[in-house]
Design a protein around this motif. Structure first.
Motif, PDB file in Angstrom:
ATOM      1  N   PHE A 214       0.854  -1.194   0.000  1.00  0.00           N
ATOM      2  CA  PHE A 214       0.000   0.000   0.000  1.00  0.00           C
ATOM      3  C   PHE A 214       0.885   1.238   0.000  1.00  0.00           C
ATOM      4  O   PHE A 214       0.554   2.268  -0.585  1.00  0.00           O
ATOM      5  CB  PHE A 214      -0.925  -0.018   1.226  1.00  0.00           C
ATOM      6  N   ASN A 215       2.048   1.118   0.667  1.00  0.00           N
ATOM      7  CA  ASN A 215       3.003   2.229   0.681  1.00  0.00           C
ATOM      8  C   ASN A 215       3.318   2.719  -0.732  1.00  0.00           C
ATOM      9  O   ASN A 215       3.477   3.916  -0.966  1.00  0.00           O
ATOM     10  CB  ASN A 215       4.289   1.792   1.390  1.00  0.00           C
ATOM     11  N   LYS A 216       3.406   1.797  -1.682  1.00  0.00           N
ATOM     12  CA  LYS A 216       3.768   2.205  -3.040  1.00  0.00           C
ATOM     13  C   LYS A 216       2.616   2.958  -3.695  1.00  0.00           C
ATOM     14  O   LYS A 216       2.827   3.904  -4.456  1.00  0.00           O
ATOM     15  CB  LYS A 216       4.178   0.980  -3.852  1.00  0.00           C
ATOM     16  N   ALA A 217       1.386   2.565  -3.393  1.00  0.00           N
ATOM     17  CA  ALA A 217       0.246   3.333  -3.908  1.00  0.00           C
ATOM     18  C   ALA A 217       0.267   4.744  -3.310  1.00  0.00           C
ATOM     19  O   ALA A 217       0.025   5.741  -4.020  1.00  0.00           O
ATOM     20  CB  ALA A 217      -1.065   2.628  -3.575  1.00  0.00           C
ATOM     21  N   LEU A 218       0.570   4.838  -2.009  1.00  0.00           N
ATOM     22  CA  LEU A 218       0.682   6.167  -1.386  1.00  0.00           C
ATOM     23  C   LEU A 218       1.765   6.984  -2.094  1.00  0.00           C
ATOM     24  O   LEU A 218       1.613   8.185  -2.330  1.00  0.00           O
ATOM     25  CB  LEU A 218       1.036   6.046   0.103  1.00  0.00           C
ATOM     26  N   GLU A 219       2.859   6.301  -2.449  1.00  0.00           N
ATOM     27  CA  GLU A 219       3.978   7.027  -3.068  1.00  0.00           C
ATOM     28  C   GLU A 219       3.660   7.457  -4.500  1.00  0.00           C
ATOM     29  O   GLU A 219       4.166   8.482  -4.968  1.00  0.00           O
ATOM     30  CB  GLU A 219       5.239   6.166  -3.028  1.00  0.00           C
ATOM     31  N   VAL A 220       2.837   6.686  -5.196  1.00  0.00           N
ATOM     32  CA  VAL A 220       2.398   7.117  -6.534  1.00  0.00           C
ATOM     33  C   VAL A 220       1.562   8.398  -6.384  1.00  0.00           C
ATOM     34  O   VAL A 220       1.738   9.372  -7.125  1.00  0.00           O
ATOM     35  CB  VAL A 220       1.604   5.993  -7.234  1.00  0.00           C
ATOM     36  N   MET A 221       0.683   8.418  -5.380  1.00  0.00           N
ATOM     37  CA  MET A 221      -0.127   9.632  -5.145  1.00  0.00           C
ATOM     38  C   MET A 221       0.774  10.809  -4.752  1.00  0.00           C
ATOM     39  O   MET A 221       0.601  11.937  -5.222  1.00  0.00           O
ATOM     40  CB  MET A 221      -1.161   9.377  -4.046  1.00  0.00           C
ATOM     41  N   GLU A 222       1.740  10.516  -3.888  1.00  0.00           N
ATOM     42  CA  GLU A 222       2.680  11.556  -3.454  1.00  0.00           C
ATOM     43  C   GLU A 222       3.413  12.144  -4.665  1.00  0.00           C
ATOM     44  O   GLU A 222       3.557  13.370  -4.791  1.00  0.00           O
ATOM     45  CB  GLU A 222       3.683  10.914  -2.472  1.00  0.00           C
ATOM     46  N   ALA A 223       3.849  11.271  -5.583  1.00  0.00           N
ATOM     47  CA  ALA A 223       4.574  11.733  -6.771  1.00  0.00           C
ATOM     48  C   ALA A 223       3.665  12.569  -7.671  1.00  0.00           C
ATOM     49  O   ALA A 223       4.085  13.586  -8.235  1.00  0.00           O
ATOM     50  CB  ALA A 223       5.119  10.532  -7.545  1.00  0.00           C
ATOM     51  N   HIS A 224       2.418  12.148  -7.791  1.00  0.00           N
ATOM     52  CA  HIS A 224       1.445  12.880  -8.611  1.00  0.00           C
ATOM     53  C   HIS A 224       1.347  14.342  -8.153  1.00  0.00           C
ATOM     54  O   HIS A 224       1.380  15.272  -8.948  1.00  0.00           O
ATOM     55  CB  HIS A 224       0.096  12.157  -8.499  1.00  0.00           C
ATOM     56  N   TRP A 225       1.270  14.529  -6.835  1.00  0.00           N
ATOM     57  CA  TRP A 225       1.119  15.899  -6.320  1.00  0.00           C
ATOM     58  C   TRP A 225       2.442  16.654  -6.314  1.00  0.00           C
ATOM     59  O   TRP A 225       2.484  17.842  -6.640  1.00  0.00           O
ATOM     60  CB  TRP A 225       0.520  15.870  -4.905  1.00  0.00           C
ATOM     61  N   LEU A 226       3.529  15.968  -5.967  1.00  0.00           N
ATOM     62  CA  LEU A 226       4.825  16.661  -5.880  1.00  0.00           C
ATOM     63  C   LEU A 226       5.307  17.125  -7.246  1.00  0.00           C
ATOM     64  O   LEU A 226       5.847  18.212  -7.387  1.00  0.00           O
ATOM     65  CB  LEU A 226       5.895  15.726  -5.304  1.00  0.00           C
ATOM     66  N   PHE A 227       5.120  16.261  -8.264  1.00  0.00           N
ATOM     67  CA  PHE A 227       5.744  16.537  -9.560  1.00  0.00           C
ATOM     68  C   PHE A 227       4.732  16.917 -10.631  1.00  0.00           C
ATOM     69  O   PHE A 227       5.094  17.108 -11.781  1.00  0.00           O
ATOM     70  CB  PHE A 227       6.586  15.329  -9.992  1.00  0.00           C
ATOM     71  N   ASP A 228       3.460  16.968 -10.236  1.00  0.00           N
ATOM     72  CA  ASP A 228       2.447  17.506 -11.133  1.00  0.00           C
ATOM     73  C   ASP A 228       2.298  16.698 -12.419  1.00  0.00           C
ATOM     74  O   ASP A 228       2.181  17.266 -13.503  1.00  0.00           O
ATOM     75  CB  ASP A 228       2.851  18.959 -11.470  1.00  0.00           C
ATOM     76  N   LEU A 229       2.326  15.380 -12.301  1.00  0.00           N
ATOM     77  CA  LEU A 229       2.175  14.522 -13.480  1.00  0.00           C
ATOM     78  C   LEU A 229       0.917  13.663 -13.329  1.00  0.00           C
ATOM     79  O   LEU A 229       0.568  13.257 -12.217  1.00  0.00           O
ATOM     80  CB  LEU A 229       3.393  13.595 -13.621  1.00  0.00           C
ATOM     81  N   PRO A 230       0.237  13.370 -14.450  1.00  0.00           N
ATOM     82  CA  PRO A 230      -0.946  12.511 -14.362  1.00  0.00           C
ATOM     83  C   PRO A 230      -0.551  11.067 -14.044  1.00  0.00           C
ATOM     84  O   PRO A 230       0.597  10.665 -14.296  1.00  0.00           O
ATOM     85  CB  PRO A 230      -1.557  12.600 -15.768  1.00  0.00           C
ATOM     86  N   TYR A 231      -1.516  10.301 -13.526  1.00  0.00           N
ATOM     87  CA  TYR A 231      -1.203   8.934 -13.090  1.00  0.00           C
ATOM     88  C   TYR A 231      -0.699   8.052 -14.228  1.00  0.00           C
ATOM     89  O   TYR A 231       0.083   7.134 -14.004  1.00  0.00           O
ATOM     90  CB  TYR A 231      -2.414   8.322 -12.381  1.00  0.00           C
ATOM     91  N   GLU A 232      -1.130   8.319 -15.457  1.00  0.00           N
ATOM     92  CA  GLU A 232      -0.673   7.486 -16.589  1.00  0.00           C
ATOM     93  C   GLU A 232       0.839   7.609 -16.776  1.00  0.00           C
ATOM     94  O   GLU A 232       1.449   6.783 -17.453  1.00  0.00           O
ATOM     95  CB  GLU A 232      -1.320   7.907 -17.913  1.00  0.00           C
ATOM     96  N   ARG A 233       1.441   8.679 -16.237  1.00  0.00           N
ATOM     97  CA  ARG A 233       2.890   8.857 -16.449  1.00  0.00           C
ATOM     98  C   ARG A 233       3.696   8.553 -15.177  1.00  0.00           C
ATOM     99  O   ARG A 233       4.812   9.005 -15.020  1.00  0.00           O
ATOM    100  CB  ARG A 233       3.167  10.273 -16.966  1.00  0.00           C
ATOM    101  N   ILE A 234       3.081   7.766 -14.290  1.00  0.00           N
ATOM    102  CA  ILE A 234       3.816   7.344 -13.082  1.00  0.00           C
ATOM    103  C   ILE A 234       3.720   5.821 -12.968  1.00  0.00           C
ATOM    104  O   ILE A 234       2.632   5.280 -12.790  1.00  0.00           O
ATOM    105  CB  ILE A 234       3.239   7.997 -11.808  1.00  0.00           C
ATOM    106  N   ASP A 235       4.846   5.145 -13.111  1.00  0.00           N
ATOM    107  CA  ASP A 235       4.899   3.678 -13.012  1.00  0.00           C
ATOM    108  C   ASP A 235       5.567   3.266 -11.711  1.00  0.00           C
ATOM    109  O   ASP A 235       6.347   4.029 -11.142  1.00  0.00           O
ATOM    110  CB  ASP A 235       5.771   3.106 -14.144  1.00  0.00           C
ATOM    111  N   ALA A 236       5.288   2.042 -11.288  1.00  0.00           N
ATOM    112  CA  ALA A 236       6.033   1.484 -10.147  1.00  0.00           C
ATOM    113  C   ALA A 236       6.493   0.082 -10.528  1.00  0.00           C
ATOM    114  O   ALA A 236       5.757  -0.651 -11.199  1.00  0.00           O
ATOM    115  CB  ALA A 236       5.144   1.444  -8.912  1.00  0.00           C
ATOM    116  N   ILE A 237       7.715  -0.272 -10.133  1.00  0.00           N
ATOM    117  CA  ILE A 237       8.228  -1.627 -10.389  1.00  0.00           C
ATOM    118  C   ILE A 237       8.968  -2.114  -9.142  1.00  0.00           C
ATOM    119  O   ILE A 237       9.449  -1.304  -8.351  1.00  0.00           O
ATOM    120  CB  ILE A 237       9.230  -1.707 -11.566  1.00  0.00           C
TER     121      ILE A 237
END
Ligand code: NDP
Ligand code: MG
Length: 383
Positions: A214-237
């Motif tokens: 779940f931490n990684k989902a939180l971090e995808v959201m965190e990245a979305h707000w910090l770097f102003d990018l839409p979710y389609e441009r944020i991957d996790a591996i």
């Protein structure tokens, strides 16, 4: 000039790494204010050692205990209660606040710091998960410097490149404690097993959130707000060795990564030294000693909270707050051995399915919903 820090969450895992950094960087850094919930026996001696004049404990209500702490440490200015913390953040002298308060408790401090226009070194990802839309409005000219290692890596790899040159962000994940555990063994996972992280030594909530990812989902959201990018441009591996802390893939096909052995001191140091880099001996990465680096996708059946978290992220509004609160409550139930590890996702799902979406919630609504969702989830299990 020495930079004065307000250190919030001073007795936790990030707080401890911050003390390590400040001890090494005494020419650059000092702590003018420190806050914790209730662990005064840890923080007061540290305050004497580091010359911190002002302390606040948000969770000590007992007035006779308050008086005895003040008697025991007469040279310190000690305050109690959440309101004292918020008012100190609005009035005390500091250059940057490091918000390392655990979980959803951290959001109000973020708002207080930014509403005063002060810079914020942000470890408390929940602030952005719950109130990213409000934080962006409040931020003005203040800097938000990421402390989460993945976001620090992205921040460093981005440099001054405009977003139009960025193809996508690639957030790395260790895969947590159960990356190789057979799925059939999941029902037997104990709190003790889940509280052990393979690479990082962290507080309980973020360690458990790493086990479920779940931490990684939180971090995808965190990245979305910090770097102003839409979710389609944020991957996790998954990158089990936690050496590459995250990457930025550019439109020309180049991928920039930031690397070091896993140690939170480094992102803390960078957030505090930015825009400079200071000499430090704390984190030493010897390349020939590193394991081989590998990458793998995030399996759906192993990490249901990650995938549910991404769905919730895309829906936005109040739902990330609801999901985070439900996870916090489910974790509490799991730690108290009232539910099994494998019961966590269904409890969280149940809370989400009983929630009405609110698209642009204000802080009061967020705080209220956080509390009611937490209680709702706890209420599913008899005490
Ligand atoms: P810990 O659980 O180790 O520490 C939490 C800290 O917050 C303690 O100092 C605690 O005080 C304090 N605290 C809790 N509630 C309150 C409150 N209501 N008011 C003031 N202080 C409070 O957490 P971590 O250090 O692991 O994590 C802190 C934040 O950083 C989290 O948001 C986490 O997700 C994030 N983070 C952590 C990483 C890590 O490596 N640990 C990595 C990346 C992000 P007390 O001790 O008195 O209870
Ligand atoms: Mg992280």
């Amino acid at each position: 000039m020495v930079k004065k820090i307000a250190l919030l969450g001073a007795t936790g895992s990030i707080g401890g790494s911050c003390f390590k950094v400040v001890a090494e960087q005494r020419d650059h850094l000092s702590i003018s204010l420190a806050a914790a919930h209730s662990n005064y026996s840890k923080l007061c001696p540290l305050a004497l050692e580091f010359g911190i004049p002002t302390l606040v404990f948000t969770g000590i209500d007992d007035t006779s205990l308050q008086a005895s702490i003040r008697r025991e440490f007469p040279t310190l200015r000690i305050y109690f209660g959440k309101d004292s913390l918020l008012s100190l953040l609005l009035n005390e002298d500091y250059k940057i606040a490091l918000n390392a308060i655990g979980g959803s408790n951290g959001i109000e401090a973020t708002f207080a710091v930014l509403s005063r226009g002060k810079d914020l070194a942000l470890a408390n990802k929940e602030s952005l998960v719950m109130g990213g839309h409000l934080v962006k409005k409040l931020q003005g000219n203040a800097k938000i410097l990421p402390v989460d290692s993945e976001h620090s890596a992205i921040f460093q790899a981005l440099g001054k490149h405009p977003l139009s040159e960025v193809e996508k962000l690639i957030i790395t994940a260790s895969g947590g404690a159960f990356r190789r555990t057979p799925l059939s063994d999941f029902p037997a996972i104990t709190p003790q097993m889940a509280l052990k992280h393979p690479n990082w030594d962290m507080g309980a909530k973020v360690t458990l959130d790493s086990a479920t990812m779940f931490n990684k989902a939180l971090e995808v959201m965190e990245a979305h707000w910090l770097f102003d990018l839409p979710y389609e441009r944020i991957d996790a591996i998954i990158h089990p060795q936690s050496i590459i802390h995250s990457m930025v893939q550019y439109v020309d096909g180049s991928i920039l990564a930031q690397m070091s052995v896993p140690d939170m001191s480094l992102p803390i140091l960078y957030a505090l030294s930015f825009p400079e880099r200071w000499n430090s001996e704390i984190v030493q990465t010897e390349l020939y000693r590193l394991p081989e680096l590998s990458f793998e996708p995030i399996a759906k059946e192993r990490y249901p909270l990650f995938h549910l978290g991404l769905e919730v992220a895309r829906q936005g509004g109040i739902l990330p707050t609801v999901m985070n609160a439900a996870v916090e409550a489910a974790m509490k139930l799991f730690l108290e051995q009232k539910i099994r590890f494998t019961d966590i996702p269904s409890l969280v799902y149940r809370t989400l399915s009983q929630t009405m979406q609110i698209t642009d919630p204000d802080l009061k609504t967020i705080l209220y919903t956080n509390e009611t969702s937490y209680q709702l989830t706890l209420g599913y299990v008899s005490h």
